[in-house]
Motif scaffolding. Structure first.
Motif, mmCIF file in Angstrom:
data_model
loop_
_atom_site.group_PDB
_atom_site.id
_atom_site.type_symbol
_atom_site.label_atom_id
_atom_site.label_comp_id
_atom_site.label_asym_id
_atom_site.label_seq_id
_atom_site.Cartn_x
_atom_site.Cartn_y
_atom_site.Cartn_z
ATOM 1 N N GLY A 154 -10.736 62.422 9.032
ATOM 2 C CA GLY A 154 -10.452 63.077 10.314
ATOM 3 C C GLY A 154 -9.866 64.458 10.118
ATOM 4 O O GLY A 154 -9.609 64.893 8.993
ATOM 5 N N ASN A 155 -9.666 65.154 11.238
ATOM 6 C CA ASN A 155 -9.140 66.515 11.206
ATOM 7 C C ASN A 155 -7.620 66.474 11.279
ATOM 8 O O ASN A 155 -7.032 66.334 12.341
ATOM 9 N N ASP A 156 -6.980 66.599 10.101
ATOM 10 C CA ASP A 156 -5.514 66.576 10.072
ATOM 11 C C ASP A 156 -4.946 67.924 10.493
ATOM 12 O O ASP A 156 -5.560 68.973 10.277
ATOM 13 N N GLY A 157 -3.762 67.881 11.060
ATOM 14 C CA GLY A 157 -3.091 69.082 11.530
ATOM 15 C C GLY A 157 -1.969 69.491 10.617
ATOM 16 O O GLY A 157 -1.829 68.914 9.548
ATOM 17 N N PRO A 158 -1.161 70.464 11.051
ATOM 18 C CA PRO A 158 -1.152 71.004 12.414
ATOM 19 C C PRO A 158 -2.367 71.874 12.785
ATOM 20 O O PRO A 158 -2.665 71.999 13.962
ATOM 21 N N PHE A 159 -3.074 72.441 11.813
ATOM 22 C CA PHE A 159 -4.200 73.302 12.187
ATOM 23 C C PHE A 159 -5.405 72.438 12.566
ATOM 24 O O PHE A 159 -5.874 71.634 11.767
ATOM 25 N N ARG A 160 -5.910 72.631 13.790
ATOM 26 C CA ARG A 160 -7.076 71.853 14.209
ATOM 27 C C ARG A 160 -8.194 72.740 14.757
ATOM 28 O O ARG A 160 -9.180 72.243 15.287
ATOM 29 N N ASN A 161 -8.018 74.059 14.618
ATOM 30 C CA ASN A 161 -9.006 74.949 15.227
ATOM 31 C C ASN A 161 -10.050 75.412 14.213
ATOM 32 O O ASN A 161 -10.402 76.589 14.152
ATOM 33 N N GLU A 162 -10.556 74.474 13.384
ATOM 34 C CA GLU A 162 -11.582 74.804 12.394
ATOM 35 C C GLU A 162 -12.814 75.408 13.054
ATOM 36 O O GLU A 162 -13.489 76.270 12.478
ATOM 37 N N ALA A 163 -13.140 74.961 14.268
ATOM 38 C CA ALA A 163 -14.349 75.462 14.959
ATOM 39 C C ALA A 163 -14.281 76.978 15.114
ATOM 40 O O ALA A 163 -15.211 77.697 14.750
ATOM 41 N N ALA B 289 -14.562 71.901 5.594
ATOM 42 C CA ALA B 289 -13.193 71.722 5.090
ATOM 43 C C ALA B 289 -12.240 71.357 6.221
ATOM 44 O O ALA B 289 -12.443 71.748 7.372
ATOM 45 N N ASP B 290 -11.198 70.633 5.873
ATOM 46 C CA ASP B 290 -10.106 70.353 6.810
ATOM 47 C C ASP B 290 -8.941 71.278 6.454
ATOM 48 O O ASP B 290 -8.309 71.117 5.405
ATOM 49 N N ILE B 291 -8.690 72.241 7.345
ATOM 50 C CA ILE B 291 -7.579 73.185 7.141
ATOM 51 C C ILE B 291 -6.307 72.555 7.701
ATOM 52 O O ILE B 291 -6.309 72.016 8.808
ATOM 53 N N LEU B 292 -5.211 72.619 6.926
ATOM 54 C CA LEU B 292 -3.931 72.049 7.389
ATOM 55 C C LEU B 292 -3.009 73.129 7.945
ATOM 56 O O LEU B 292 -2.312 72.910 8.917
ATOM 57 N N TRP B 293 -2.968 74.277 7.295
ATOM 58 C CA TRP B 293 -2.278 75.427 7.860
ATOM 59 C C TRP B 293 -2.865 76.727 7.296
ATOM 60 O O TRP B 293 -3.524 76.702 6.244
HETATM 61 CA CA LIG Z 1 -7.271 70.409 10.260
#
Ligand SMILES: [Ca+2]
Length: 531
Positions: free
Chosen positions: A161-170, A212-216
């Protein structure tokens, strides 16, 4: 009955007479954190053959320019490249790309795709991709992307899944509307770095399982006001809870102006949040010759931890690490020493020497390597804009204050320009230059032991593993020497594609990246197909 593993361990103990050396990951560029380009891996190949597949485990396709060094951790391999061979048809056009492969098979697991800066080609040079090597710490992957952002990624990608806090990968991965070729290269054009402007939400790309899943994210332009130049090349250093990052602050498109003289050259971020906690206070900015491309290293000197860093002004610094998390404002790094690498060079108005191949200031590309209370540093005139002179210098790292006049142990002249980081092994120092020469020097006194003429410039660093010295060149030639006092070339392979990456070894396999392919080289391997 003892297990096979315990018998092997016992044999290693008695055979080596020292601690057993077991196969291991290579989670950062160089050794942690001396940055010595030496590995304890054993049983690595003496040669390989791209025609027959001999000693090749697998080959993975990259883009067309790969200046990043492969990093291996926890079953995954990370390498930056460009998007000229798109792995995902949704991402088309020039991009910075970080690919993550399965260590065992070479299959692509996921990739970070970052739109280019299109305001001025000098901010993010066309087709250079992501040049920085990553640093892996646990399940987190740290790197500096092509836009000058420090990024923290999830090693597992989007699989959980898309872990945060950053969730605006789109928005992050979607190029602006009307994105296309960057404007023409106009020297003197008045253009400033601008924030990324994603298209409206409905037109944004949606992250899929291979993104990729960006976290911050920490943007060095918005966060500390750098002026990006050519491309970021930073290898993040992890020390406790903090990340030490060279900022990439550089000249503008005239190569004669520093637009952000106040911007720091070295910053410290909290690795958990990406929050800025400290920066250097050395006023390096006005004297940055080209850009800030030297990454930090670290070691304990007489029981005291130090962070080493060379500025784009050609000065080697040591700082005290950040110890306490401050709640308000960024802390200034406390300097322990500074060493002017080229004290006879001009110090003021340095950009008047831009393009002068005979005289001018020095800068430093490679990392300062710590070994047994000394620092080994390669530096000299800038490869594109500076004088030809370059040196390998050995500095006593136990001194404090301004150590320019009292800490030089020895200096060894190199050929023409140097990009390499040295490798210190068995009393020897290996380095390669852009004058097409590999050098072996006595670590004790800097006396030359042997040199070898290579076919191309060395942008990569020589890498010692399994008693061998591995080095690829910009002519596409790959060399394997014996890492000894006597010169012995074991083998060489013509790959015909330039090599910028330093070779790395992990878990019994050697990784070699050309501009276009990543080779996993393993004794007895036979390549089946290109991934
Ligand atoms: Ca993320």
């Amino acid at each position: 009955m003892p297990s096979i593993k315990s018998i092997v361990l016992a044999a290693l103990w008695t055979g080596a007479g020292v601690l057993p050396v077991l196969p291991a990951d290579q989670p950062q560029w160089g050794q942690a954190w001396s940055r010595n380009m030496v590995s304890a891996e054993r049983g690595l190949p003496d040669s390989f053959d791209p025609q027959t597949g001999a000693n090749i485990k697998w080959v993975a396709k990259l883009g067309t320019e790969t200046h990043s060094t492969p990093i291996i951790a926890d079953g995954r391999i990370y390498i930056g490249t460009n998007n000229e061979e798109p792995r995902d048809p949704r991402h088309r056009g020039d991009r910075g790309v970080l690919m993550c492969f399965d260590e065992n098979t070479g299959d692509l697991l996921w990739q970070l795709v970052v739109p280019k800066r299109e305001e001025d080609p000098y901010f993010d040079w066309p087709k250079t991709g992501i040049s920085s090597p990553v640093t892996v710490d646990g399940d987190r992957v740290y790197l500096v992307g092509n836009r000058g952002e420090v990024l923290c990624l999830d090693a597992r990608g989007m699989t959980d899944g898309n872990d945060g806090p950053f969730r605006n990968e789109a928005a992050h991965m979607s190029p602006p509307t009307n994105s296309g070729a960057p404007p023409k290269m106009v020297v003197g054009a008045e253009i400033s770095p601008a924030p990324h402007s994603p298209p409206p939400k409905a037109e944004q790309l949606q992250p899929g399982p291979t993104d990729a899943d960006i976290l911050w994210v920490f943007d060095l332009v918005a966060g500390v006001g750098i002026w990006p130049h050519d491309g970021a090349h930073s290898s993040v250093l992890v020390h406790g809870d903090y990340l030490y990052v060279n900022t990439g602050n550089g000249v503008d498109n005239t190569h004669k102006r520093i637009r952000r003289p106040e911007a720091p050259s070295l910053v410290v971020l909290d690795k958990r949040t990406g929050r800025l906690v400290a920066q250097d206070d050395e006023r390096i900015g006005p004297h940055v010759v080209h850009a800030t491309w030297c990454s930090p290293s670290s070691a304990e000197v007489n029981g005291r931890p130090l962070i080493f860093f060379a500025g784009g002004n050609g000065v080697v610094y040591a700082f005290e690490p950040v110890r306490e998390r401050l709640l308000n404002g960024a802390l200034k790094l406390k300097k322990v020493f500074q060493f002017d690498f080229d004290p006879r060079a001009p110090k003021e108005d340095v950009h008047r020497f831009s393009g002068n191949k005979r005289e001018g200031p020095s800068n430093i590309y490679g990392l300062p390597v710590f070994h047994q209370s000394r620092l080994y540093v390669g530096g000299g005139g800038d490869i594109w804009w500076g004088k030809n002179e370059a040196w390998l210098k050995c500095i006593d790292a136990t001194k404090t204050g301004d150590i320019t006049t009292n800490a030089l142990v020895w200096s060894y002249p190199l050929g023409r320009h140097v990009m390499s980081t040295p490798a210190i092994y068995d009393g020897l120092v290996f380095i390669a230059d852009c004058g097409r020469t590999v050098h072996c020097v006595d670590a004790k006194n800097g006396r030359p032991l042997w040199t070898h003429e290579i076919k191309g410039e060395a942008w990569a660093s020589p890498y010692v593993a399994d008693g061998k010295l591995y080095l690829g060149t910009r002519s596409g030639d790959f060399y394997i020497f014996a890492a000894g006092r006597e010169k012995k070339l074991i083998s060489s392979v013509e790959l015909r594609t330039p090599i910028s990456a330093t070779t790395t070894a992990a878990n019994g396999t050697l990784y070699l990246a050309t501009m276009t392919h990543l080779y996993a080289l393993r004794q007895g391997g036979v390549q089946q197909k290109t991934r």
